[in-house]
Design an enzyme around this catalytic site. Sequence first.
Site, PDB file in Angstrom:
ATOM      1  N   ASN A  69       0.831  -1.216   0.000  1.00 40.63           N
ATOM      2  CA  ASN A  69       0.000   0.000   0.000  1.00 40.63           C
ATOM      3  C   ASN A  69       0.851   1.245   0.000  1.00 40.63           C
ATOM      4  O   ASN A  69       1.949   1.274   0.548  1.00 40.63           O
ATOM      5  CB  ASN A  69      -0.970  -0.008   1.193  1.00 40.63           C
ATOM      6  CG  ASN A  69      -0.409   0.734   2.398  1.00 40.63           C
ATOM      7  OD1 ASN A  69      -0.489   1.957   2.492  1.00 40.63           O
ATOM      8  ND2 ASN A  69       0.197  -0.025   3.322  1.00 40.63           N
ATOM      9  N   CYS A 130       8.351   8.008   8.807  1.00 42.21           N
ATOM     10  CA  CYS A 130       7.941   9.139   7.965  1.00 42.21           C
ATOM     11  C   CYS A 130       9.205   9.845   7.487  1.00 42.21           C
ATOM     12  O   CYS A 130      10.202   9.884   8.210  1.00 42.21           O
ATOM     13  CB  CYS A 130       7.165  10.163   8.779  1.00 42.21           C
ATOM     14  SG  CYS A 130       5.763   9.506   9.623  1.00 42.21           S
ATOM     15  N   ILE A 193       6.061  -4.451  13.988  1.00 44.56           N
ATOM     16  CA  ILE A 193       6.825  -3.608  13.109  1.00 44.56           C
ATOM     17  C   ILE A 193       5.899  -2.837  12.148  1.00 44.56           C
ATOM     18  O   ILE A 193       4.745  -3.224  11.944  1.00 44.56           O
ATOM     19  CB  ILE A 193       7.817  -4.444  12.222  1.00 44.56           C
ATOM     20  CG1 ILE A 193       7.040  -5.488  11.409  1.00 44.56           C
ATOM     21  CG2 ILE A 193       8.931  -5.001  13.028  1.00 44.56           C
ATOM     22  CD1 ILE A 193       7.849  -6.266  10.387  1.00 44.56           C
ATOM     23  N   ASN A 194       6.447  -1.809  11.558  1.00 45.79           N
ATOM     24  CA  ASN A 194       5.737  -1.149  10.459  1.00 45.79           C
ATOM     25  C   ASN A 194       5.971  -1.975   9.178  1.00 45.79           C
ATOM     26  O   ASN A 194       6.647  -3.006   9.217  1.00 45.79           O
ATOM     27  CB  ASN A 194       6.246   0.286  10.298  1.00 45.79           C
ATOM     28  CG  ASN A 194       5.118   1.227   9.876  1.00 45.79           C
ATOM     29  OD1 ASN A 194       4.315   0.876   9.008  1.00 45.79           O
ATOM     30  ND2 ASN A 194       5.045   2.398  10.483  1.00 45.79           N
ATOM     31  N   THR A 269      -3.659  -5.957   8.307  1.00 45.55           N
ATOM     32  CA  THR A 269      -4.125  -6.299   6.965  1.00 45.55           C
ATOM     33  C   THR A 269      -5.272  -7.310   6.959  1.00 45.55           C
ATOM     34  O   THR A 269      -6.195  -7.197   6.142  1.00 45.55           O
ATOM     35  CB  THR A 269      -2.923  -6.843   6.153  1.00 45.55           C
ATOM     36  OG1 THR A 269      -1.922  -5.815   6.137  1.00 45.55           O
ATOM     37  CG2 THR A 269      -3.303  -7.191   4.732  1.00 45.55           C
TER      38      THR A 269
HETATM   39  C1  LIG Z   1      -3.388   0.177   4.337  1.00 45.39           C
HETATM   40  C2  LIG Z   1      -2.420   0.326   5.468  1.00 45.39           C
HETATM   41  C3  LIG Z   1      -2.270   1.562   6.092  1.00 45.39           C
HETATM   42  C4  LIG Z   1      -1.370   1.713   7.151  1.00 45.39           C
HETATM   43  N1  LIG Z   1      -1.253   2.920   7.764  1.00 45.39           N
HETATM   44  C5  LIG Z   1      -0.424   3.054   8.848  1.00 45.39           C
HETATM   45  C6  LIG Z   1      -0.349   4.284   9.555  1.00 45.39           C
HETATM   46  O1  LIG Z   1      -1.061   5.251   9.274  1.00 45.39           O
HETATM   47  N2  LIG Z   1       0.521   4.353  10.587  1.00 45.39           N
HETATM   48  C7  LIG Z   1       1.304   3.300  10.980  1.00 45.39           C
HETATM   49  O2  LIG Z   1       2.074   3.428  11.945  1.00 45.39           O
HETATM   50  N3  LIG Z   1       1.224   2.111  10.334  1.00 45.39           N
HETATM   51  C8  LIG Z   1       0.382   1.969   9.288  1.00 45.39           C
HETATM   52  N4  LIG Z   1       0.295   0.765   8.648  1.00 45.39           N
HETATM   53  C9  LIG Z   1       1.113  -0.374   9.132  1.00 45.39           C
HETATM   54  C10 LIG Z   1       0.325  -1.290  10.074  1.00 45.39           C
HETATM   55  O3  LIG Z   1      -0.116  -0.598  11.234  1.00 45.39           O
HETATM   56  C11 LIG Z   1       1.172  -2.499  10.509  1.00 45.39           C
HETATM   57  O4  LIG Z   1       2.302  -2.049  11.207  1.00 45.39           O
HETATM   58  C12 LIG Z   1       1.654  -3.345   9.324  1.00 45.39           C
HETATM   59  O5  LIG Z   1       0.700  -3.362   8.288  1.00 45.39           O
HETATM   60  C13 LIG Z   1       1.959  -4.790   9.738  1.00 45.39           C
HETATM   61  O6  LIG Z   1       0.810  -5.451  10.239  1.00 45.39           O
HETATM   62  P1  LIG Z   1      -0.185  -6.335   9.315  1.00 45.39           P
HETATM   63  O7  LIG Z   1       0.675  -7.215   8.479  1.00 45.39           O
HETATM   64  O8  LIG Z   1      -1.064  -7.066  10.283  1.00 45.39           O
HETATM   65  O9  LIG Z   1      -0.973  -5.368   8.486  1.00 45.39           O
HETATM   66  C14 LIG Z   1      -0.606   0.598   7.583  1.00 45.39           C
HETATM   67  C15 LIG Z   1      -0.758  -0.645   6.942  1.00 45.39           C
HETATM   68  C16 LIG Z   1      -1.652  -0.793   5.904  1.00 45.39           C
HETATM   69  C17 LIG Z   1      -1.800  -2.144   5.260  1.00 45.39           C
END
Ligand SMILES: Cc1cc2nc3c(=O)[nH]c(=O)nc-3n(C[C@H](O)[C@H](O)[C@H](O)COP(=O)(O)O)c2cc1C
Length: 322
Positions: A69, A130, A193-194, A269
């Site tokens: 994304n 960021c 993690i991010n 996700t």
């Molecule tokens: C569509 C989308 C938007 C996200 N926006 C943010 C955000 O605004 N701030 C942030 O710290 N992480 C953001 N993330 C990261 C998620 O919070 C998370 O750290 C990362 O996706 C790993 O977890 P997951 O695999 O369960 O999604 C975003 C992830 C996705 C998929």
Amino acid sequence: MADMRTNLAWFQLPNPILTASGCAASGKELDQFFDVSDLGAVVTKSIMLQPRSGRPTPRMAETPSGMLNSIGLQGPGIDAFIADDLAWLAKHGARTVVSIAGGHTDEYVELAHKLRGHSAVSMIEVNISCPNVESRGQVFACDAIASSRVIGAVRRAADPAVPVFAKLSPDVTDIVHIARACADAGADGFSLINTLLGMVIDTDTMAPALGGVTGGLSGPAIRPVAVRCVWQVRHAIPHLPILGMGGIRTGLDALQFILAGASAVSVGTTVFGDPTAPMRILRELEQALDERGFATLTEAVGRAHHSAAYRYMPAAAEASAG
Ligand SMILES: Cc1cc2nc3c(=O)[nH]c(=O)nc-3n(C[C@H](O)[C@H](O)[C@H](O)COP(=O)(O)O)c2cc1C
């Protein structure tokens, strides 16, 4: 059944399942599927000072076991967030972790100031993935000094009653180095993690699939990376709590993070495809703990480090990558 209560620093949660920032907006959309106050907490989309429209479209691309994304930090700005989203979360009794993001340290500080005195804020998660506008766009989380400056400044500016967690990026050579810098600057814990930086090329148009060219990879593909980061940070800095995330789809996935050292987890996700997933994962985790004889969740936190059969040596682990 196991006692699921847990803590993120001094923030007490009835259970360890949270949403992940950016994956459930401010929780309103989830409320039609379950009561958001049943979550450990809602983690809100990273908010900036001013309203923003995010990055160019298309902003999503599929990958074999994850999602790419480039939404960017789209949002209403802090004042509208406080008036609308935070007020809604408070009215619905949701424990709330507010994620903040900025382009320079002063922006983070102003955000932390604006959140002071709002009783609905249980914790602040500082998204430092960021670009730093004062450093030619280098991502804060990829530089220990820039990370520690932001975290130290937010810790000083935020309400002392509210824990401040540093959300780290896996896109670094040594995540422990960054985590230590944040800990020294006063972080009360870590969110790990991010997303990982990735890219997809559309072979029909022969151009990048995303309008923003690169994007963040999330979902099951990144889970082993995330578990490794949680493990390493827990090993190096065992006294600070971790909120773990990355590709969690089931209770057993969540259990991996808990055993690696996370005190709670965020589900990101997965929620796009199955909005009821957080509640299902909570039930599955509860059952998994029960089956393994744990009376409390906290007994399981970091349990994999106790394994007598295995002695972890960071250098050896890295060498094994070859
Ligand atoms: C569509 C989308 C938007 C996200 N926006 C943010 C955000 O605004 N701030 C942030 O710290 N992480 C953001 N993330 C990261 C998620 O919070 C998370 O750290 C990362 O996706 C790993 O977890 P997951 O695999 O369960 O999604 C975003 C992830 C996705 C998929």
